[in-house]
Design a protein around this motif. Sequence first.
Motif, short mmCIF file in Angstrom:
data_model
loop_
_atom_site.label_atom_id
_atom_site.label_comp_id
_atom_site.label_asym_id
_atom_site.label_seq_id
_atom_site.Cartn_x
_atom_site.Cartn_y
_atom_site.Cartn_z
N LEU A 27 19.07 36.98 -19.87
CA LEU A 27 19.60 38.31 -19.59
C LEU A 27 19.32 38.67 -18.14
O LEU A 27 18.22 38.46 -17.64
CB LEU A 27 18.95 39.33 -20.53
N ARG A 28 20.33 39.23 -17.45
CA ARG A 28 20.14 39.65 -16.06
C ARG A 28 19.08 40.74 -15.98
O ARG A 28 18.99 41.60 -16.86
CB ARG A 28 21.47 40.14 -15.48
N GLU A 29 18.27 40.69 -14.93
CA GLU A 29 17.12 41.59 -14.81
C GLU A 29 17.50 43.06 -14.86
O GLU A 29 16.80 43.88 -15.43
CB GLU A 29 16.36 41.29 -13.51
N VAL A 30 18.65 43.41 -14.24
CA VAL A 30 19.04 44.82 -14.21
C VAL A 30 19.31 45.33 -15.62
O VAL A 30 19.05 46.50 -15.92
CB VAL A 30 20.28 45.02 -13.30
N LEU A 31 19.80 44.46 -16.52
CA LEU A 31 20.03 44.87 -17.91
C LEU A 31 18.70 45.10 -18.62
O LEU A 31 18.58 45.97 -19.47
CB LEU A 31 20.86 43.82 -18.64
N LYS A 32 17.70 44.29 -18.26
CA LYS A 32 16.36 44.50 -18.84
C LYS A 32 15.80 45.84 -18.40
O LYS A 32 15.20 46.57 -19.19
CB LYS A 32 15.41 43.37 -18.41
N LYS A 33 15.99 46.19 -17.11
CA LYS A 33 15.48 47.46 -16.60
C LYS A 33 16.17 48.64 -17.27
O LYS A 33 15.60 49.72 -17.41
CB LYS A 33 15.68 47.53 -15.08
N GLN A 34 17.42 48.44 -17.66
CA GLN A 34 18.17 49.49 -18.35
C GLN A 34 17.88 49.50 -19.84
O GLN A 34 18.46 50.30 -20.58
CB GLN A 34 19.67 49.28 -18.13
N ASN A 35 16.96 48.62 -20.28
CA ASN A 35 16.60 48.51 -21.70
C ASN A 35 17.81 48.19 -22.57
O ASN A 35 17.90 48.65 -23.71
CB ASN A 35 15.92 49.78 -22.21
N GLU A 36 18.76 47.44 -22.02
CA GLU A 36 19.91 47.00 -22.81
C GLU A 36 19.44 45.94 -23.80
O GLU A 36 18.77 44.98 -23.42
CB GLU A 36 21.00 46.43 -21.90
N LYS A 37 19.80 46.11 -25.06
CA LYS A 37 19.39 45.17 -26.09
C LYS A 37 20.61 44.37 -26.54
O LYS A 37 21.60 44.94 -27.02
CB LYS A 37 18.78 45.91 -27.28
N VAL A 38 20.57 43.07 -26.36
CA VAL A 38 21.64 42.19 -26.81
C VAL A 38 21.39 41.82 -28.26
O VAL A 38 20.28 41.42 -28.63
CB VAL A 38 21.73 40.92 -25.94
N LEU A 39 22.40 41.97 -29.10
CA LEU A 39 22.27 41.71 -30.52
C LEU A 39 23.05 40.46 -30.91
O LEU A 39 24.03 40.09 -30.24
CB LEU A 39 22.80 42.90 -31.33
N THR A 40 22.63 39.83 -31.98
CA THR A 40 23.42 38.74 -32.54
C THR A 40 24.77 39.29 -32.98
O THR A 40 24.84 40.26 -33.72
CB THR A 40 22.70 38.11 -33.75
N GLY A 41 25.84 38.68 -32.48
CA GLY A 41 27.19 39.17 -32.76
C GLY A 41 27.83 39.85 -31.57
O GLY A 41 29.04 40.10 -31.57
N ASP A 42 27.05 40.15 -30.53
CA ASP A 42 27.59 40.80 -29.34
C ASP A 42 28.53 39.86 -28.58
O ASP A 42 28.25 38.66 -28.45
CB ASP A 42 26.47 41.23 -28.39
N PHE A 43 29.62 40.42 -28.05
CA PHE A 43 30.46 39.71 -27.09
C PHE A 43 29.96 40.09 -25.70
O PHE A 43 29.72 41.27 -25.42
CB PHE A 43 31.92 40.08 -27.26
N VAL A 44 29.81 39.07 -24.83
CA VAL A 44 29.21 39.31 -23.52
C VAL A 44 29.97 38.59 -22.43
O VAL A 44 30.71 37.62 -22.67
CB VAL A 44 27.72 38.83 -23.50
N ASP A 45 29.79 39.10 -21.20
CA ASP A 45 30.23 38.41 -19.98
C ASP A 45 29.03 37.63 -19.45
O ASP A 45 27.92 38.19 -19.38
CB ASP A 45 30.68 39.41 -18.92
#
Length: 343
Positions: A27-45
């Motif tokens: 996960l890109r660091e900026v997403l970690k800082k934003q507390n973005e949680k990636v879930l199983t089933g998510d579509f991502v870039d």
Amino acid sequence: MQGQVFKIHSDFYYIKTLSGNVFECKLREVLKKQNEKVLTGDFVDFDDTGVINKILGRKNFILRPSVSNIDLAVVVSSLLEPKLDYVQLNRYLTFLKYHKINTMLCFNKEDLPGKSEFKKQADEIIKIYEPLGYKTVFTSAKEKYGLSDLKKEITGKTIVLCGLSGVGKSSIINALNPELNLKTSHVSAQTQRGRHTTRHCEILDLGDYRIIDTPGFSNLKFNFILPKDLDSLFDDIYKFAKDCKFSDCLHIEGDEHSIGCAVLENIDKINPQRYKSYLEFLKEAQEYKHKVTYSGIKEEESKKHTHGTHLAKISREKRQSARNTQKQKIKNLYGKIEGNDEY
């Protein structure tokens, strides 16, 4: 590139593209800082360096278990071993209704002794839940009974199996596709509970359908909803609640608004287990309301919105620390300039 997260292990996200290629990403660091949680089933870039840059829009999601983009949730229960807990069953159904996820019921272990008791409970379940719109199937993973009925309902869909440990979720998946050979466990005779045999969420592609295999869980509480909103998640209660004299009526016997409560006036038309479940969840919602009203605790948002974009928001402590550092640098520089005669 774009793809769907089909498994998460530690800090690694396993993504499958439309062409079937699999990538291990971070996960890109900026997403970690934003507390973005990636879930199983998510579509991502993600890019060719194996870094996830963006989470694409979700159709739906739940956080217990942490999965998204679900076509159908199958709540798996056992009638006899462990014995059916109506409150726990209603807890799952109410939770999934809150998240607007289509749901069906599956009652497993029809092979166990006690056929007459099973039949009696099965008839009661159909009487309670089918009028509420829930499709119901009865299966035996051991005897392969009822699996064709289950397959008919899940074909062409991405489904998630929900239910307590020991009710046979992994056994059903094994019965549907024996090649998977997922680990299973027996129910404790003392506690009437099973052990967790699934440790993480993973999408299993079985050809005509996909199953998100998840760990069992039992600590779900309604500590995220206000009391006044709970009745809307019980169709059999809400159809009467709309006619209550007071709009903030909570449908409790002895409450200040109980006189003129349409629910209490029609309580004989509501299944006792359903009403009992409503009252239990209502207590949890009331505790939540008391906490947010009187605790005085407010969490600072981790993101800010600027010109239509989402940016990581620096905490107060870090902002103050940065200011102090800048002040010290300016002070040190000013001191050096003062002491420099040539300058």
